[in-house]
Write a protein that holds these residues in place. Structure first.
Motif, PDB file in Angstrom:
ATOM      1  N   ALA A   1       0.815  -1.227   0.000  1.00 21.19           N
ATOM      2  CA  ALA A   1       0.000   0.000   0.000  1.00 21.19           C
ATOM      3  C   ALA A   1       0.846   1.273   0.000  1.00 21.19           C
ATOM      4  O   ALA A   1       0.431   2.294  -0.564  1.00 21.19           O
ATOM      5  CB  ALA A   1      -0.944  -0.013   1.198  1.00 21.19           C
ATOM      6  N   ALA A   2       2.008   1.226   0.602  1.00 22.65           N
ATOM      7  CA  ALA A   2       2.851   2.424   0.666  1.00 22.65           C
ATOM      8  C   ALA A   2       3.283   2.895  -0.720  1.00 22.65           C
ATOM      9  O   ALA A   2       3.592   4.075  -0.914  1.00 22.65           O
ATOM     10  CB  ALA A   2       4.079   2.158   1.535  1.00 22.65           C
ATOM     11  N   TYR A   3       3.301   1.977  -1.677  1.00 21.68           N
ATOM     12  CA  TYR A   3       3.721   2.312  -3.041  1.00 21.68           C
ATOM     13  C   TYR A   3       2.548   2.318  -4.018  1.00 21.68           C
ATOM     14  O   TYR A   3       2.755   2.366  -5.228  1.00 21.68           O
ATOM     15  CB  TYR A   3       4.758   1.298  -3.536  1.00 21.68           C
ATOM     16  CG  TYR A   3       5.977   1.175  -2.677  1.00 21.68           C
ATOM     17  CD1 TYR A   3       6.921   2.195  -2.620  1.00 21.68           C
ATOM     18  CD2 TYR A   3       6.212   0.024  -1.919  1.00 21.68           C
ATOM     19  CE1 TYR A   3       8.052   2.086  -1.827  1.00 21.68           C
ATOM     20  CE2 TYR A   3       7.339  -0.097  -1.129  1.00 21.68           C
ATOM     21  CZ  TYR A   3       8.255   0.936  -1.085  1.00 21.68           C
ATOM     22  OH  TYR A   3       9.372   0.816  -0.305  1.00 21.68           O
ATOM     23  N   ALA A   4       1.334   2.284  -3.508  1.00 22.16           N
ATOM     24  CA  ALA A   4       0.152   2.085  -4.352  1.00 22.16           C
ATOM     25  C   ALA A   4       0.079   3.058  -5.529  1.00 22.16           C
ATOM     26  O   ALA A   4      -0.254   2.664  -6.656  1.00 22.16           O
ATOM     27  CB  ALA A   4      -1.115   2.176  -3.512  1.00 22.16           C
ATOM     28  N   ASP A   5       0.382   4.328  -5.287  1.00 19.97           N
ATOM     29  CA  ASP A   5       0.275   5.318  -6.360  1.00 19.97           C
ATOM     30  C   ASP A   5       1.303   5.111  -7.464  1.00 19.97           C
ATOM     31  O   ASP A   5       1.118   5.588  -8.591  1.00 19.97           O
ATOM     32  CB  ASP A   5       0.439   6.737  -5.791  1.00 19.97           C
ATOM     33  CG  ASP A   5      -0.739   7.157  -4.917  1.00 19.97           C
ATOM     34  OD1 ASP A   5      -1.800   6.487  -4.991  1.00 19.97           O
ATOM     35  OD2 ASP A   5      -0.598   8.139  -4.162  1.00 19.97           O
ATOM     36  N   ASN A   6       2.379   4.421  -7.136  1.00 21.66           N
ATOM     37  CA  ASN A   6       3.460   4.251  -8.100  1.00 21.66           C
ATOM     38  C   ASN A   6       3.290   3.063  -9.035  1.00 21.66           C
ATOM     39  O   ASN A   6       3.866   3.054 -10.126  1.00 21.66           O
ATOM     40  CB  ASN A   6       4.804   4.108  -7.376  1.00 21.66           C
ATOM     41  CG  ASN A   6       5.250   5.410  -6.745  1.00 21.66           C
ATOM     42  OD1 ASN A   6       5.115   6.471  -7.337  1.00 21.66           O
ATOM     43  ND2 ASN A   6       5.761   5.329  -5.536  1.00 21.66           N
ATOM     44  N   PHE A   7       2.514   2.067  -8.626  1.00 22.27           N
ATOM     45  CA  PHE A   7       2.446   0.853  -9.442  1.00 22.27           C
ATOM     46  C   PHE A   7       1.887   1.083 -10.844  1.00 22.27           C
ATOM     47  O   PHE A   7       2.396   0.491 -11.812  1.00 22.27           O
ATOM     48  CB  PHE A   7       1.701  -0.259  -8.708  1.00 22.27           C
ATOM     49  CG  PHE A   7       2.534  -0.901  -7.633  1.00 22.27           C
ATOM     50  CD1 PHE A   7       3.679  -1.618  -7.963  1.00 22.27           C
ATOM     51  CD2 PHE A   7       2.205  -0.764  -6.303  1.00 22.27           C
ATOM     52  CE1 PHE A   7       4.471  -2.198  -6.981  1.00 22.27           C
ATOM     53  CE2 PHE A   7       2.983  -1.335  -5.308  1.00 22.27           C
ATOM     54  CZ  PHE A   7       4.125  -2.056  -5.657  1.00 22.27           C
ATOM     55  N   PRO A   8       0.873   1.941 -11.039  1.00 21.19           N
ATOM     56  CA  PRO A   8       0.452   2.223 -12.414  1.00 21.19           C
ATOM     57  C   PRO A   8       1.564   2.879 -13.250  1.00 21.19           C
ATOM     58  O   PRO A   8       1.716   2.574 -14.437  1.00 21.19           O
ATOM     59  CB  PRO A   8      -0.739   3.171 -12.238  1.00 21.19           C
ATOM     60  CG  PRO A   8      -1.265   2.859 -10.875  1.00 21.19           C
ATOM     61  CD  PRO A   8      -0.051   2.543 -10.054  1.00 21.19           C
ATOM     62  N   ILE A   9       2.348   3.738 -12.617  1.00 17.65           N
ATOM     63  CA  ILE A   9       3.472   4.387 -13.308  1.00 17.65           C
ATOM     64  C   ILE A   9       4.521   3.350 -13.670  1.00 17.65           C
ATOM     65  O   ILE A   9       5.021   3.303 -14.807  1.00 17.65           O
ATOM     66  CB  ILE A   9       4.080   5.491 -12.429  1.00 17.65           C
ATOM     67  CG1 ILE A   9       3.050   6.578 -12.147  1.00 17.65           C
ATOM     68  CG2 ILE A   9       5.338   6.083 -13.082  1.00 17.65           C
ATOM     69  CD1 ILE A   9       3.463   7.545 -11.046  1.00 17.65           C
ATOM     70  N   TRP A  10       4.850   2.496 -12.696  1.00 17.04           N
ATOM     71  CA  TRP A  10       5.865   1.476 -12.949  1.00 17.04           C
ATOM     72  C   TRP A  10       5.398   0.469 -14.000  1.00 17.04           C
ATOM     73  O   TRP A  10       6.211  -0.060 -14.762  1.00 17.04           O
ATOM     74  CB  TRP A  10       6.224   0.782 -11.635  1.00 17.04           C
ATOM     75  CG  TRP A  10       6.935   1.703 -10.678  1.00 17.04           C
ATOM     76  CD1 TRP A  10       7.625   2.842 -10.974  1.00 17.04           C
ATOM     77  CD2 TRP A  10       7.000   1.567  -9.257  1.00 17.04           C
ATOM     78  NE1 TRP A  10       8.132   3.416  -9.836  1.00 17.04           N
ATOM     79  CE2 TRP A  10       7.766   2.666  -8.759  1.00 17.04           C
ATOM     80  CE3 TRP A  10       6.501   0.637  -8.349  1.00 17.04           C
ATOM     81  CZ2 TRP A  10       8.035   2.830  -7.407  1.00 17.04           C
ATOM     82  CZ3 TRP A  10       6.769   0.804  -6.987  1.00 17.04           C
ATOM     83  CH2 TRP A  10       7.523   1.894  -6.528  1.00 17.04           C
ATOM     84  N   SER A  11       4.103   0.226 -14.047  1.00 15.63           N
ATOM     85  CA  SER A  11       3.554  -0.645 -15.082  1.00 15.63           C
ATOM     86  C   SER A  11       3.779  -0.045 -16.463  1.00 15.63           C
ATOM     87  O   SER A  11       4.174  -0.748 -17.407  1.00 15.63           O
ATOM     88  CB  SER A  11       2.051  -0.865 -14.837  1.00 15.63           C
ATOM     89  OG  SER A  11       1.431  -1.453 -15.945  1.00 15.63           O
TER      90      SER A  11
END
Length: 197
Positions: free
Chosen positions: A111-121
């Motif tokens: 959850a701490a990185y939740a906002d980043n996963f779409p970017i990293w995808s």
């Protein structure tokens, strides 16, 4: 050939043909290996691909043509049709997707990185696309990267019965190089780079 030489050889090729000397099974293997070995955050392996040959390749570009014909003014459609036909003239197409179920699962687990996963995808997808492009160029197969999504998404998903979690990110028509790419201009290094030592 060094990696940088291979990188320089990869260009957007728009004059595509079907005079490819590599058989489809080898092309399929090359594409799969390029994507399989492309890095992704948390080794998520979120990239997906649909590889289209022959009539399936033609059917995809017909979807693009039909979709655009409905929205592009008739008096401006000739240029659009010519561009689509240049892609259809190729040997095949790779459709690149990102699996949103993978992204959502990572968002829940970390959850701490939740906002980043779409970017990293998106970054993983770009790396996979570039890897495939280089791998095809290594076999003297030209390609370009196109983005007709999202207006073609619904028809594409239905035609090939793809999972709802797959999100279309790019399309790569490929084939024999019927005419070389033009000269590529580069901006001054001073505008792009900063080096400190």
């Amino acid at each position: 050939m060094s990696f940088l030489d291979k990188l320089k050889s990869r260009r957007s090729i728009y004059a595509l043909g079907r005079n490819v000397n590599t058989d489809n099974s080898t092309i399929e293997s090359v594409i799969k290996e390029a994507i399989r070995n492309s890095p992704s955050s948390f080794n998520s392996q979120s990239s997906r691909a649909v590889i289209l040959f022959n009539g399936e390749h033609d059917a995809f570009w017909q979807i693009v043509e039909d979709t655009l014909r409905a929205i592009v003014p008739a008096d401006a459609f000739a240029a659009t049709e010519a561009k689509i036909n240049s892609f259809r003239a190729g040997h095949g197409t790779v459709l690149f997707f990102e699996d949103q179920d993978v992204v959502k699962d990572l968002q829940e687990k970390f959850a701490a990185y939740a906002d980043n996963f779409p970017i990293w995808s998106e970054q993983a997808s770009g790396i996979a696309q570039h890897a495939v492009w280089l791998a095809l160029a290594d076999h003297n197969i030209g390609a370009s990267l196109q983005h007709y999504n999202p207006i073609i998404d619904e028809q594409t998903m239905a035609r090939w019965n793809l999972p709802a979690s797959w999100k279309l990110r790019a399309q790569m028509p490929f084939g024999s190089i019927e005419a070389p790419a033009g000269e590529k201009a580069f901006m001054d290094d001073e505008e792009r780079f900063r080096v400190f030592a």
